[in-house]
Design a protein around this motif. Structure first.
Motif, PDB file in Angstrom:
ATOM      1  N   GLY A 162      41.771  38.531   4.006  1.00 32.61           N
ATOM      2  CA  GLY A 162      41.174  39.022   5.238  1.00 32.61           C
ATOM      3  C   GLY A 162      42.196  39.301   6.319  1.00 32.61           C
ATOM      4  N   GLY A 163      43.508  39.089   5.993  1.00 29.51           N
ATOM      5  CA  GLY A 163      44.551  39.255   7.002  1.00 29.51           C
ATOM      6  C   GLY A 163      44.892  40.713   7.252  1.00 29.51           C
ATOM      7  N   ILE A 164      45.425  40.980   8.401  1.00 27.12           N
ATOM      8  CA  ILE A 164      45.882  42.312   8.787  1.00 27.12           C
ATOM      9  C   ILE A 164      47.250  42.155   9.444  1.00 27.12           C
ATOM     10  CG2 ILE A 164      43.536  43.164   9.197  1.00 27.12           C
ATOM     11  CD1 ILE A 164      44.186  42.882  12.230  1.00 27.12           C
ATOM     12  N   THR A 165      47.885  43.299   9.729  1.00 29.34           N
ATOM     13  CA  THR A 165      49.076  43.287  10.576  1.00 29.34           C
ATOM     14  C   THR A 165      48.726  44.020  11.858  1.00 29.34           C
ATOM     15  OG1 THR A 165      49.875  45.286   9.481  1.00 29.34           O
ATOM     16  CG2 THR A 165      50.709  43.177   8.672  1.00 29.34           C
ATOM     17  N   GLU A 166      49.363  43.583  12.927  1.00 27.09           N
ATOM     18  CA  GLU A 166      49.026  44.184  14.215  1.00 27.09           C
ATOM     19  C   GLU A 166      49.644  45.562  14.361  1.00 27.09           C
ATOM     20  OE1 GLU A 166      48.628  42.596  18.820  1.00 27.09           O
ATOM     21  OE2 GLU A 166      49.809  41.474  17.356  1.00 27.09           O
ATOM     22  N   PHE A 167      50.798  45.784  13.671  1.00 30.34           N
ATOM     23  CA  PHE A 167      51.493  47.067  13.762  1.00 30.34           C
ATOM     24  C   PHE A 167      51.926  47.503  12.368  1.00 30.34           C
ATOM     25  CE2 PHE A 167      52.480  44.535  17.560  1.00 30.34           C
ATOM     26  CZ  PHE A 167      51.872  45.322  18.526  1.00 30.34           C
ATOM     27  N   GLU A 168      52.237  48.824  12.224  1.00 30.74           N
ATOM     28  CA  GLU A 168      52.812  49.327  10.982  1.00 30.74           C
ATOM     29  C   GLU A 168      54.273  48.894  10.897  1.00 30.74           C
ATOM     30  OE1 GLU A 168      52.267  53.533  11.277  1.00 30.74           O
ATOM     31  OE2 GLU A 168      50.304  53.472  10.304  1.00 30.74           O
ATOM     32  N   GLY A 169      54.776  48.867   9.671  1.00 31.58           N
ATOM     33  CA  GLY A 169      56.182  48.532   9.491  1.00 31.58           C
ATOM     34  C   GLY A 169      56.480  47.060   9.630  1.00 31.58           C
TER      35      GLY A 169
END
Length: 693
Positions: A162-169
């Motif tokens: 369910g995790g995400i990253t706040e920004f690309e890269g």
């Protein structure tokens, strides 16, 4: 014209041993060969070179062209045919740049293609980037890569469900966070936030969860978020200390050193609390002086006998009704700590705390000693009342003074709700996920501590003596003399005068109403305090009981005086509206000083003032009625006195009596054998005699 001399073979021709004519000069036969003028042989330019006729020398093939064995002219340099190939000037072949590199005209060498970086001598994708087609692209949202190369990015889902990253890269696994409305519970998955956790923050971990104002948890590892009984005490946030200044402990419900609780259980600095206490004491003294002053003035005007007692009786019953209703309202902050009331009406509730008959509401004991716990408070409230009531009853029995019994009953009446609430407060304990169990009435007291059983037994004893014992005592005292209480002349029956406090205001058929009233007061204070504080069930139960009581009052009208019935019904309406306001404000989550809340508060205050005005108006009318009736009663008494002294009736005498003009009497029929005289206006009679003379 011919010359007799040797000439040179032209460019790109040669002769080994001379020639008789220019035609004998042999041209260079092989591709890429050349001969300078006068040469005896043909020669070739080196690899990557061409013969420049103008310069009569070998030149270098330009960039991106080549020749394996030299060539004639620059056009003989072969361009590189394949994409991505290049040749340096003077090259004998075309070559390719290493992977992800391209030739740079400016530098004359291979450089990394756009989006690639030279890392360790090789062009590749940097951390947080991966090869997408022929270029490096940043890892998508929800992915990360912590090394250079063209390998794929790792999904957050693989390590944090369910995790995400706040920004690309993103360049590390720590970039994987939970989205809004979730937090990292430390078990490899995102957990949906619970009530009281901020749902707008991203990237929350269990230890850094943001709490909404009004909520609390035992520690940073706890997933159990609870609503604070005192919302103002819990300020929220994700710091270690989520308590308001001056608050500490479970639910932030206890005060730090140097602070003491106000009636709404908010900790204030001792300096401010002491000032408030002094002002309260002064106000109490003024109220006592005012009551005593009014009592003195009424006795002076109407005397200590029947008229004075009637005035006191009429005022006392109305005050008793308002006191009972006000006592329940004043107890709300203690019974329902999280009660939502308009801020302007809270001022009225705070001012009515005197009705609770609880000295410790005003005296900041926490500012004087740290040892004054809830247990000590219970002792301080119950023991003096037990001693006082027991002493009055004993003296009443020995001296046979009914008013001492009345005083004892009055003390139990005044203190019963407070002592009941305090006694019930000894029982409820609340367990927490840090393996503690605290007393709900005082979160500084552990229910697991040694000696706890003693206080539980003391609580049972107090419940038996007060809410059960006192109510049962009222019933038995009244039931035993119920026939006398139904008597029309009950006011003159000697052996029930000591119970007048219990039956005096009520009609004969409602001799039992005080028991019902006592049960109602206990239910709306002691019983409500046993329900989980601040819940809709607790507030709804209070609303239900107040509505039922109001209906019962309006239906039965148990009081003798119409005024008392009106005041009682209005008080019940006020109490019902107070609970209804708390219910609506909690359900709508209204702010205490918002527009709607202020409007509700104004309504409650207006009704409170209306009840007081109603009482004052009725009391004023009662005083006027007694003043007028006093003139008539005095006149009748004087007539009877005159009739007795003269030995005849009053047929021939007109008597006018007034407290303003005194006594005036005029003889209407002469020859009755009675000589009229006016002792208050003797000069009138003397003038008449002078006129006769």
């Amino acid at each position: 014209e011919t010359t007799n001399a040797c000439g040179s073979c032209p460019r790109n021709t040669f002769t080994l041993s001379g020639a008789t004519s220019i035609d004998d000069c042999t041209p260079c036969q092989n591709s890429g060969e050349y001969a300078k003028p006068g040469s005896g042989y043909c020669e070739k330019c080196s690899t990557g070179e061409y013969y420049d006729e103008t310069a009569n020398a070998c030149g270098i093939c330009p960039r991106n062209t080549y020749t394996l064995s030299g060539t004639i002219g620059v056009d003989g340099c072969t361009p590189c045919q394949n994409a991505g190939e290049y040749a340096k000037p003077g090259s004998g072949y075309c070559e390719k740049c290493p992977q992800y590199e391209e030739f740079d005209d400016l530098t004359g060498g291979c450089v990394c293609m756009t989006s690639f970086d030279r890392i360790g001598g090789t062009c590749t994708c940097k951390d947080g980037f991966t090869l997408m087609g022929t270029s490096c692209s940043p890892c998508e949202l929800g992915k990360w890569k912590n090394e250079s190369g063209v390998t794929s990015c790792t999904r957050c889902e693989d390590t944090l469900k369910g995790g995400i990253t706040e920004f690309e890269g993103s360049m590390s696994q720590s970039s994987c966070i939970c989205p809004r409305g979730f937090y990292d519970g430390g078990e490899g998955k995102c957990v949906e936030v619970k009530e009281g956790m901020n749902s707008e923050e991203v990237g929350m971990k269990l230890e850094s969860v943001f709490l909404d104002p009004g909520f609390w948890r035992t520690n940073e590892k706890s997933e159990e978020v609870r609503e604070c009984p005192i919302p103002d005490a819990c300020i929220g946030g994700n710091e270690t200390n989520v308590c308001r200044e001056g608050h500490k402990g479970h639910y932030c419900a206890t005060c730090k050193d140097g602070y003491s609780m106000d009636p709404f259980q908010v900790c204030k600095k001792c300096t401010a609390t002491v000032v408030d206490s002094v002002l309260t004491v002064v106000a109490v003294i003024l109220v006592v002086v005012l009551v005593l002053g009014l009592n003195y003035l009424m006795k002076k005007k109407f005397g200590r006998e029947a008229k004075g007692k009637t005035v006191l009786k009429r005022c006392k019953n109305g005050i008793k009704i308002m006191f009972a209703s006000g006592q329940i309202t004043a107890a709300l902050p203690t019974i329902i700590p999280a009660v939502a009331l308009p801020k302007n009406f809270k001022t009225v509730v705070e001012a009515s705390q005197l009705l609770n008959m609880n000295l410790f509401t005003f005296v900041p004991m926490g500012c004087f000693t740290e040892e004054f716990s809830y247990y000590m408070k219970t002792l301080a409230l119950t023991v003096p009342v037990i001693v006082a009531v027991g002493g009055l009853i004993s003296m009443g029995v020995v001296r046979k003074r009914p008013h001492l019994f009345t005083a004892a009953i009055a003390i139990t009446y005044l203190t019963l709700p407070t002592i009941t609430t305090t006694s019930f407060g000894l029982f409820p304990c609340e367990p927490f996920d840090d393996n503690t169990e605290m007393l709900r009435s005082d979160y500084d007291i552990s229910c697991l501590a040694n000696g706890r059983d003693v206080w539980v037994y003391y609580g049972y004893l107090m419940v038996g003596m007060f809410p059960i014992g006192v109510t049962l005592m009222y019933w038995l005292l009244l039931y035993r003399v119920k026939d006398k209480l139904k008597d029309e002349d009950r006011d003159n029956i000697e052996n029930i005068r000591g119970l007048k406090f219990l039956w005096e205001p009520y009609k004969r058929e409602f001799w039992w109403w005080e028991v019902f009233e006592t049960a109602r007061r206990l239910a709306m204070t002691g019983y409500l305090s046993t329900i989980e504080p601040g819940t809709f069930f607790q507030i709804g139960t209070g609303l239900f009981m107040s509505v039922i009581y109001g209906i019962a009052l309006a239906w039965s009208r148990p009081f003798i005086e119409k005024r008392d019935n009106v005041i009682a019904v209005l008080s019940a309406v006020l109490l019902s509206l107070t609970f209804l306001s708390a219910f609506l404000m909690k359900s709508q989550k209204q702010v205490e000083d918002g527009y709607e809340a202020n409007g509700i508060g104004v309504t409650l205050i207006a009704l409170t003032v209306a009840i007081i005005i109603t009482f004052v108006v009725y009391a004023w009318h009662s005083l006027n009625d007694l003043s007028k009736s006093s003139d008539t009663m005095a006149g009748d008494a004087f007539k009877n006195s005159i009739g007795t002294r003269s030995g005849s009736n009053m047929e021939g005498i007109d008597v006018n009596i007034s407290f303003d003009s005194g006594l005036e009497m005029k003889e209407r029929k002469r020859g009755s054998g009675f000589r009229s005289e006016n002792p208050m206006h003797r000069h009138v009679e003397e003038e008449e005699n002078e006129g006769k003379k």
